[in-house]
Design an enzyme around this catalytic site. Structure first.
Site, short mmCIF file in Angstrom:
data_model
loop_
_atom_site.label_atom_id
_atom_site.label_comp_id
_atom_site.label_asym_id
_atom_site.label_seq_id
_atom_site.Cartn_x
_atom_site.Cartn_y
_atom_site.Cartn_z
N ARG A 323 0.72 -1.02 -0.06
CA ARG A 323 0.05 0.09 0.16
C ARG A 323 0.93 0.99 0.07
NH1 ARG A 323 -5.84 1.44 1.56
NH2 ARG A 323 -6.31 -0.85 1.04
N GLU A 726 -8.55 6.93 7.75
CA GLU A 726 -7.39 7.24 7.54
C GLU A 726 -6.76 8.24 6.86
OE1 GLU A 726 -6.12 2.67 6.82
OE2 GLU A 726 -7.28 3.24 5.51
#
Length: 777
Positions: A323, A726
């Site tokens: 990621r 996030e």
């Protein structure tokens, strides 16, 4: 202050600011956590015995004194494991419950003491006599690379275009290395597990976990029993931030193992110091890059390597470093790009998930080369950012070959630039620095584009269970877990809106693997997206039966039945919801349903590095202003303006809280929270006395936070909302860049400071002194 007015509603309708379901209880101290549960008579307490070497063979293990200590019922070691001595979340069999012949990090569990009291077990754990044969150890990225760079899992490469040709054609090159530190989760509630044995092979576990199903799977694996024998119950956590996605496995397994052996309830809760030593952190990265660009600062090619301290086992280092690559572009288009990950083995605790899951590290690295380009060209970094933004009709393909279809970064940044008065304030900052010798200021505006979905496609699913009772009250269970982020109240609002009743009619129940099986972790900012849709599916099933019943009982066409707030209208007849529920029960209509949702459109081929791993993107931007003292390195954040795109917010008050908290947690990570291992491999920053998280006094003096209330998710996510957990954390980079500008002012902004993160006062001071020397030279 917030620019969005927040009003408490009477009903808790969807898209209204509704108080968190636990807020009053938490303030009053009535909210129940695992350690508050009344202990049954005979409850035992477990405590772990930990290694005091970073890498060594266990030459001898003498536990006689431990067993003989007052209050000790027994001791568990690897030999007491009836199933597999492994709790590897990715099933690589590289993370034992208890070390057997070899320890690979300082603080690795070797045995467990079970005592009548926690104090007895804790004291006894210190009495073990262990002899070691030392082995060489590596504890950081540099040492690991020097030692050959052993990997804990398979690396990833993303590539598009002709990178070598793109770099060769570029008029300018930005080359460098940036170090991005790790971060301790520092949840208020430490890791904890409470296991109660049942009949036969059954175990009931009260847990503080983001992933009840993984706890269920790991306990079953270690005990050698079917998954169905294990029930995990999770009402609420006192914080998680990713630290309770896999890191609770150890504690759950130890409690269950002891409960099985001694046939008594067992609780385990480590001290904060031991929690620090035992559990994984955010991955720290060392990123090396070579970026080609033109006179306008427009990037032409990017080559970068993302090396990460992974720890002694794989844990989630593969997906986390993946990621990081997915976010190495942030909001910018690269015509040619090649990036690769290096999840490196180190003799430290295995690093793990942390809010952003590698994405923030990718963004920080990307913003660093943007910043370097700006200093080289003598431009405002915001100008370079704008030159490289993704387009809407072209220049819109990511390094992983997904087309960006919902780009709104131009509008988000433009509105923040105007509302924060950025250009005027930047001019004022430049004038201040020209006329002040000791205090220096900096200002920066940075954007974020953040992909939403689990990149492991199979995790993008959720279940829910909804019951309507005959009195009109509603039972809601879903697979997501509440860690303070407001997931439960949002999903309750979804269900209340579906049935047209006040949110007070919806009873939120604990997450339980016996009610909703095979759940995904509450992570990747997907909790509301997934569980909200699953709960809506369950509600719609029940509604369809209630509608059919209303049409039949009131003798109207199905098309003449409509839901209204408070009940249902069948033709001209309005039936209150409670009356309708009673009528359905009397006429044997099923008022229970299991809902399910799987995110559409997404797919990912890791081998080729191509696909559509994200359902949509969330956008945001922040503008931060700081003042530093060039004599001491101390600084303060004078002002921060933050705007976040959450689509059509399900609950604006909750979302603003998430943005505020995420930004401040990001500031802590990037400025004060520093992890440090000594030469022996022991973590020395293992308590509040040695590890500094943000205080109330660290919040910007002026803090303006608002939501882009004009945004609507292009994809049909729940209520057309977007994720909020996030992305805001990444907005804290504007503070780092503002500090960089303040430091750079001592050399007339001609030298890029390249400050490693966290940008502590010590690093600010060292940066100031270095730039003064370079200016003098």
């Amino acid at each position: 202050m917030n620019k969005m007015e927040v009003k408490a509603p009477a009903t808790g309708r969807l898209h209204e600011s509704t108080p968190h379901d636990s807020a009053a209880k938490q303030v009053a101290g009535r909210a129940e956590y695992v350690d508050d549960i009344t202990e049954p008579e005979g409850t035992l307490h477990a405590y772990l015995g930990l290694s005091t070497k970073a890498h060594a063979e266990i030459a001898s293990l003498d536990l006689d004194a431990v067993r003989a200590a007052p209050g000790v019922v027994g001791v568990l070691t690897a030999g007491d494991v009836p199933g597999e001595n492994d709790i590897s979340s990715v099933h690589k069999h590289d993370e034992p419950v208890f070390a057997e012949t070899l320890v690979k990090y300082w603080g690795q569990p070797i045995f467990c003491v079970v005592g009548e009291t926690r104090d007895a077990a804790r004291r006894a754990a210190k009495l073990a006599r262990i002899e070691y044969r030392d082995l060489p150890h590596v504890t950081d990225v540099a040492a690991s690379l020097k030692d050959g760079g052993k990997l804990v899992t398979e690396p990833l490469k993303l590539e598009r275009g002709d990178v070598e040709a793109g770099l060769a054609r570029s008029k300018h090159r930005a080359k460098g290395t940036v170090t991005i530190g790790g971060q301790e989760h520092f949840y208020l509630e430490s890791q904890i597990a409470f296991a109660i044995p049942g009949e036969d092979d059954e175990i009931f576990l009260h847990m503080s976990t983001q992933h009840p199903t993984e706890i269920q799977v790991m306990v079953a694996q270690v005990l050698g029993v079917p998954h169905a024998a294990i029930t995990v119950n999770m009402r609420r956590m006192g914080g998680g931030f990713g630290g309770k996605e896999t890191q609770g496995n150890l504690f759950a397994v130890v409690a269950a193992l002891a409960a099985t052996k001694f046939r008594r309830p067992v609780k385990i809760r480590p001290d904060r110091d031991d929690d620090f030593q035992i559990t994984g952190k955010r991955h720290d990265f060392v990123v090396s890059y070579d970026v080609g660009y033109d006179d306008d600062g427009k990037i032409e090619a990017v080559a970068a390597s993302f090396a990460a301290r992974a720890g002694f086992s794989a844990d989630l280092s593969g997906p986390v470093t993946d990621r990081a690559l997915f976010h190495c572009d942030n909001a910018y288009y690269y015509p040619h790009v090649r990036v690769n990950s290096l999840p490196l083995f180190t003799n430290t605790v295995s690093n793990t998930a942390f809010r952003g899951f590698g994405g923030p590290q990718g963004i920080m690295a990307c913003e660093r080369w943007i910043e370097q380009i700006a200093y080289a060209l003598g431009k405002d970094p915001l100008e370079v950012r704008k030159a490289n933004f993704y387009g809407t009709d072209d220049r819109n393909v990511t390094p992983y070959h997904q087309t960006v279809e919902d780009n709104i970064i131009h509008r988000v940044v433009e509105e923040l630039e105007q509302s924060s008065d950025y250009q005027k304030r930047r001019a004022t900052v430049l004038e201040f620095n020209r006329t002040h010798a000791v205090l220096k200021k900096g200002i920066a505006l940075s954007p974020v584009k953040f992909g939403i979905s689990f990149t492991a496609t199979w995790h993008n699913q959720a279940g829910a269970l909804v019951h309507v009772y005959r009195d009109g009250s509603i039972h809601l269970s879903h697979g997501g877990t509440e860690m303070g982020q407001g997931l439960h109240i949002k999903v309750a609002q979804v269900v209340a809106e579906a049935f047209g009743v006040p949110v007070a009619s919806v009873k939120i129940n604990a997450t339980n693997t016996g009610k909703v099986p095979n759940t995904s972790a509450t992570a990747a900012s997907s909790g509301t997206d997934l569980n909200g849709m699953a709960a809506l599916d369950a509600a719609n099933q029940i509604k369809a039966r209630m509608e059919a019943h209303a049409a039949r009982i009131y003798e109207v066409e199905p098309s003449d039945v409509h839901w209204e707030f408070g009940g249902i209208r069948a033709g001209q007849q309005f039936v209150p919801f409670m009356q309708l529920a009673e009528s359905c029960w009397m006429n044997r209509v099923q008022l229970s349903a299991a809902g399910f949702y799987a995110t559409p459109k997404i797919h990912w081929n890791r081998a080729s590095g191509t696909g559509r791993p994200f359902y949509y993107y969330a956008y945001g931007a922040s503008c931060s202003e700081v003042t530093i003292d060039t004599l001491t390195g101390e600084y303060q954040i004078d002002r921060a303006d933050v705007v976040e795109d959450v689509g059509r917010s399900l609950n604006p008050a909750i979302d603003i809280g998430q943005v505020e908290g995420g930004f401040i947690q990001g500031v802590g990570w990037l400025t004060t929270e520093e992890l440090w291992w000594d030469a022996k491999g022991q973590l020395r920053t293992h308590a509040p006395s040695t590890y500094k998280i943000p205080l109330a006094s660290d919040v910007p003096r002026e803090f303006n936070v608002w939501l882009a209330d004009w945004s609507v998710n292009k994809e049909p996510a729940i209520g057309r909302s977007k994720a909020v957990g996030e992305p805001p954390l990444c907005l804290a980079y504007s503070v780092v860049e503002a500090l960089s500008m303040a430091v750079a002012s001592v050399a007339d902004y001609k030298v890029h400071p390249n400050l490693d993160m966290p940008v502590t006062p010590e690093r600010v001071l060292l940066g100031v002194e270095r730039l003064k020397r370079e200016k003098a030279a």
